[in-house]
Design a protein around this motif. Structure first.
Motif, PDB file in Angstrom:
ATOM      1  N   GLU A  41     -33.900  46.115  22.349  1.00 13.20           N
ATOM      2  CA  GLU A  41     -32.639  45.688  21.691  1.00 13.20           C
ATOM      3  C   GLU A  41     -32.672  45.112  20.190  1.00 13.20           C
ATOM      4  O   GLU A  41     -32.016  45.312  19.577  1.00 13.20           O
ATOM      5  N   GLN A  42     -33.639  43.962  20.243  1.00 10.16           N
ATOM      6  CA  GLN A  42     -34.009  43.120  19.394  1.00 10.16           C
ATOM      7  C   GLN A  42     -34.444  43.880  18.008  1.00 10.16           C
ATOM      8  O   GLN A  42     -34.201  43.596  16.835  1.00 10.16           O
ATOM      9  N   ARG A  43     -35.291  45.013  18.349  1.00 12.05           N
ATOM     10  CA  ARG A  43     -35.858  45.948  17.196  1.00 12.05           C
ATOM     11  C   ARG A  43     -34.724  46.944  17.030  1.00 12.05           C
ATOM     12  O   ARG A  43     -35.080  47.963  15.914  1.00 12.05           O
ATOM     13  N   GLY A  44     -33.655  47.225  17.477  1.00 13.04           N
ATOM     14  CA  GLY A  44     -32.605  48.014  17.237  1.00 13.04           C
ATOM     15  C   GLY A  44     -33.123  49.509  17.644  1.00 13.04           C
ATOM     16  O   GLY A  44     -32.555  50.564  17.113  1.00 13.04           O
ATOM     17  N   LYS A  45     -33.728  49.530  18.891  1.00 13.50           N
ATOM     18  CA  LYS A  45     -34.314  50.965  19.452  1.00 13.50           C
ATOM     19  C   LYS A  45     -33.165  51.319  20.339  1.00 13.50           C
ATOM     20  O   LYS A  45     -33.554  52.510  21.077  1.00 13.50           O
ATOM     21  N   LEU A  46     -32.267  50.577  20.929  1.00 15.89           N
ATOM     22  CA  LEU A  46     -31.411  50.931  21.892  1.00 15.89           C
ATOM     23  C   LEU A  46     -30.187  51.412  21.622  1.00 15.89           C
ATOM     24  O   LEU A  46     -29.562  51.198  20.475  1.00 15.89           O
ATOM     25  N   ASP A  47     -29.780  52.600  22.249  1.00 17.04           N
ATOM     26  CA  ASP A  47     -28.387  53.239  21.968  1.00 17.04           C
ATOM     27  C   ASP A  47     -27.154  52.113  22.345  1.00 17.04           C
ATOM     28  O   ASP A  47     -25.948  52.460  21.985  1.00 17.04           O
ATOM     29  N   GLY A  48     -27.484  51.380  23.457  1.00 13.50           N
ATOM     30  CA  GLY A  48     -26.335  50.447  23.986  1.00 13.50           C
ATOM     31  C   GLY A  48     -27.170  49.313  24.222  1.00 13.50           C
ATOM     32  O   GLY A  48     -28.175  48.982  24.144  1.00 13.50           O
ATOM     33  N   PRO A  49     -26.211  48.152  24.950  1.00 11.87           N
ATOM     34  CA  PRO A  49     -26.842  46.887  25.376  1.00 11.87           C
ATOM     35  C   PRO A  49     -27.981  46.960  26.526  1.00 11.87           C
ATOM     36  O   PRO A  49     -27.720  47.704  27.434  1.00 11.87           O
ATOM     37  N   ALA A  50     -28.916  46.168  26.317  1.00 10.11           N
ATOM     38  CA  ALA A  50     -29.814  46.097  27.187  1.00 10.11           C
ATOM     39  C   ALA A  50     -29.514  45.770  28.746  1.00 10.11           C
ATOM     40  O   ALA A  50     -29.894  46.453  29.786  1.00 10.11           O
ATOM     41  N   ALA A  51     -28.405  45.144  28.775  1.00 10.01           N
ATOM     42  CA  ALA A  51     -27.904  44.536  30.054  1.00 10.01           C
ATOM     43  C   ALA A  51     -27.286  45.841  30.712  1.00 10.01           C
ATOM     44  O   ALA A  51     -27.257  46.045  31.976  1.00 10.01           O
ATOM     45  N   GLU A  52     -26.630  46.674  29.907  1.00 10.62           N
ATOM     46  CA  GLU A  52     -25.823  47.931  30.348  1.00 10.62           C
ATOM     47  C   GLU A  52     -27.003  49.013  30.837  1.00 10.62           C
ATOM     48  O   GLU A  52     -26.795  49.648  32.109  1.00 10.62           O
ATOM     49  N   ILE A  53     -28.330  49.083  30.210  1.00 10.57           N
ATOM     50  CA  ILE A  53     -29.262  49.950  30.648  1.00 10.57           C
ATOM     51  C   ILE A  53     -29.822  49.235  31.753  1.00 10.57           C
ATOM     52  O   ILE A  53     -30.056  50.127  32.766  1.00 10.57           O
ATOM     53  N   LEU A  54     -30.026  48.239  31.943  1.00 11.09           N
ATOM     54  CA  LEU A  54     -30.715  47.242  33.165  1.00 11.09           C
ATOM     55  C   LEU A  54     -29.473  47.800  34.331  1.00 11.09           C
ATOM     56  O   LEU A  54     -30.205  47.822  35.660  1.00 11.09           O
ATOM     57  N   ALA A  55     -28.457  47.704  34.123  1.00 11.42           N
ATOM     58  CA  ALA A  55     -27.583  47.738  35.266  1.00 11.42           C
ATOM     59  C   ALA A  55     -27.705  49.032  35.798  1.00 11.42           C
ATOM     60  O   ALA A  55     -27.175  49.325  37.082  1.00 11.42           O
ATOM     61  N   ARG A  56     -28.502  50.168  35.427  1.00 14.56           N
ATOM     62  CA  ARG A  56     -28.486  51.462  35.917  1.00 14.56           C
ATOM     63  C   ARG A  56     -29.631  51.397  36.697  1.00 14.56           C
ATOM     64  O   ARG A  56     -29.929  52.421  37.514  1.00 14.56           O
ATOM     65  N   ILE A  57     -30.568  50.183  36.851  1.00 14.04           N
ATOM     66  CA  ILE A  57     -31.764  50.345  37.494  1.00 14.04           C
ATOM     67  C   ILE A  57     -31.602  49.463  38.728  1.00 14.04           C
ATOM     68  O   ILE A  57     -31.061  48.162  38.699  1.00 14.04           O
ATOM     69  N   ASP A  58     -31.751  50.025  40.292  1.00 15.57           N
ATOM     70  CA  ASP A  58     -31.705  49.172  41.296  1.00 15.57           C
ATOM     71  C   ASP A  58     -33.128  49.182  41.907  1.00 15.57           C
ATOM     72  O   ASP A  58     -33.594  50.254  42.188  1.00 15.57           O
ATOM     73  N   VAL A  59     -33.855  48.019  41.975  1.00 16.39           N
ATOM     74  CA  VAL A  59     -35.027  47.487  42.350  1.00 16.39           C
ATOM     75  C   VAL A  59     -35.104  47.144  43.792  1.00 16.39           C
ATOM     76  O   VAL A  59     -34.561  46.050  44.143  1.00 16.39           O
ATOM     77  N   VAL A  60     -35.582  47.870  44.485  1.00 22.57           N
ATOM     78  CA  VAL A  60     -35.738  47.608  46.128  1.00 22.57           C
ATOM     79  C   VAL A  60     -36.998  47.827  46.668  1.00 22.57           C
ATOM     80  O   VAL A  60     -38.013  47.915  45.905  1.00 22.57           O
ATOM     81  N   THR A  61     -37.184  47.386  47.986  1.00 24.45           N
ATOM     82  CA  THR A  61     -38.297  47.537  48.651  1.00 24.45           C
ATOM     83  C   THR A  61     -38.428  48.449  49.758  1.00 24.45           C
ATOM     84  O   THR A  61     -39.245  48.439  50.720  1.00 24.45           O
ATOM     85  N   ASP A  62     -37.211  49.381  49.962  1.00 21.32           N
ATOM     86  CA  ASP A  62     -36.791  50.216  51.294  1.00 21.32           C
ATOM     87  C   ASP A  62     -37.195  51.726  50.698  1.00 21.32           C
ATOM     88  O   ASP A  62     -36.184  51.968  49.779  1.00 21.32           O
ATOM     89  N   LEU A  63     -38.068  52.460  50.988  1.00 23.08           N
ATOM     90  CA  LEU A  63     -38.373  53.795  50.646  1.00 23.08           C
ATOM     91  C   LEU A  63     -37.158  54.773  50.902  1.00 23.08           C
ATOM     92  O   LEU A  63     -36.605  55.697  50.416  1.00 23.08           O
ATOM     93  N   ASP A  64     -36.283  54.305  51.953  1.00 22.07           N
ATOM     94  CA  ASP A  64     -34.919  55.139  52.557  1.00 22.07           C
ATOM     95  C   ASP A  64     -34.231  55.107  51.587  1.00 22.07           C
ATOM     96  O   ASP A  64     -33.132  56.100  51.122  1.00 22.07           O
ATOM     97  N   ALA A  65     -34.180  54.138  50.326  1.00 20.28           N
ATOM     98  CA  ALA A  65     -32.975  54.378  49.198  1.00 20.28           C
ATOM     99  C   ALA A  65     -33.374  55.491  48.279  1.00 20.28           C
ATOM    100  O   ALA A  65     -32.586  55.781  47.516  1.00 20.28           O
ATOM    101  N   LEU A  66     -34.767  56.195  48.446  1.00 15.20           N
ATOM    102  CA  LEU A  66     -34.857  57.534  47.597  1.00 15.20           C
ATOM    103  C   LEU A  66     -34.270  58.587  48.475  1.00 15.20           C
ATOM    104  O   LEU A  66     -34.554  59.676  47.836  1.00 15.20           O
ATOM    105  N   ALA A  67     -33.556  58.484  49.666  1.00 14.01           N
ATOM    106  CA  ALA A  67     -32.999  59.585  50.268  1.00 14.01           C
ATOM    107  C   ALA A  67     -32.261  60.531  49.507  1.00 14.01           C
ATOM    108  O   ALA A  67     -32.557  61.916  49.510  1.00 14.01           O
ATOM    109  N   ASP A  68     -31.444  60.268  48.545  1.00 15.35           N
ATOM    110  CA  ASP A  68     -30.539  61.000  47.779  1.00 15.35           C
ATOM    111  C   ASP A  68     -31.043  61.564  46.346  1.00 15.35           C
ATOM    112  O   ASP A  68     -30.369  62.059  45.532  1.00 15.35           O
TER     113      ASP A  68
END
Length: 273
Positions: A41-68
């Motif tokens: 983001e600081q280098r102007g390489k993103l199309d949107g805010p870093a926080a908005e992109i990070l919000a699309r990523i859910d980091v978990v420890t349960d493989l069952d979260a991959l079901a869908d």
């Protein structure tokens, strides 16, 4: 690698689930993603805010979260037995009928992973290169049982979805890039091991004399000496060519935990280690 694949997927507008082995690993993964996206983001390489992109990523420890999930990319340790066990679990967990089950392996034959599932036609190698947000190349590796539809869907996801460039390889250990690269790196290690030249001069020779962006020993440190050794062993097991055999020095360094940049010391020392 897993964090990088997650980042480029989220930057492409996709909903991403990352599964880590432990809570600590999940915390570290979030930290890596935040740091990388903030730098971009600081280098102007993103199309949107870093926080908005990070919000699309859910980091978990349960493989069952991959079901869908429609695309599942395995990026764990380069150990065929560990990967096989994971693919057995993924086959039971992922319920999306046409889901792609992909491996980011750099050397292990895809057939070994596909045959432990009930859907080998949907298993394919999708091999990214490190750092994933920077390097454009992705190797697509269908096995003998991978369907043409799976290969084309993987190509579309990589090229149209992520904006990467894909090349296709037969399902042979090392695929295209590592089958060429690893013997080159091993040759440099043997040269250093024999006392022929210093690590600095070997690397400087290739950078200044052959216009390489980085010398082979510095590159091995970046890849990880454990990964370099694992790929060499996979190549040697498949082809039995002496040029693929891991030199004794490489094996000793891995045994000692001198793995390159990620451990702070390899052929060079990093971060005051």
């Amino acid at each position: 690698m897993g964090s990088g694949i997650a980042e480029v997927s989220a930057r492409a507008g996709l909903d991403v689930v990352v599964v880590e082995a432990t809570d600590e690993a999940a915390k570290e993964s979030v930290g890596r993603l935040e740091s990388s996206l903030q730098r971009a983001e600081q280098r102007g390489k993103l199309d949107g805010p870093a926080a908005e992109i990070l919000a699309r990523i859910d980091v978990v420890t349960d493989l069952d979260a991959l079901a869908d999930r429609e695309v599942v990319v395995e990026a764990i340790v380069e150990d065929v037995n560990v990967k096989v066990e994971l693919f057995k679990k993924l086959d039971a967990i992922v319920t999306a009928p046409n889901a792609l089950l992909a491996s980011n392996t750099s050397s292990i034959p895809i057939m070994k992973l596909g045959v432990v599932t009930a859907r080998p036609q949907q298993v394919i190698g999708i091999h990214f290169f490190n750092p994933v947000p920077v390097l454009q190349l992705v190797e697509l590796v269908p096995s003998l049982l991978t369907s043409p539809d799976t290969t084309e869907r993987a190509r579309a996801w990589v090229q149209d979805g992520l904006g990467k460039k894909a090349i296709e390889s037969q399902d042979r250990a090392g695929f295209v890039v590592n089958a060429l690269l690893i013997p080159f790196i091993l040759s440099a290690i043997r040269m250093y091991e024999s006392g022929f030249a210093s690590a600095e001069d070997i690397d400087r020779g290739l950078v200044l004399g052959a216009a390489h962006p980085q010398g082979p020993l510095a590159l091995a440190d970046l890849i990880g000496l454990d990964t370099t050794k694992a790929v060499a062993e996979s190549l040697y097991e498949e082809f039995k060519e002496p040029l693929y055999a891991a030199p004794p020095l490489l094996r000793r360094m891995v045994d000692a935990g001198l793995l390159g940049r990620k451990s702070g010391r390899g052929f060079y020392t990093y971060g005051g280690a």
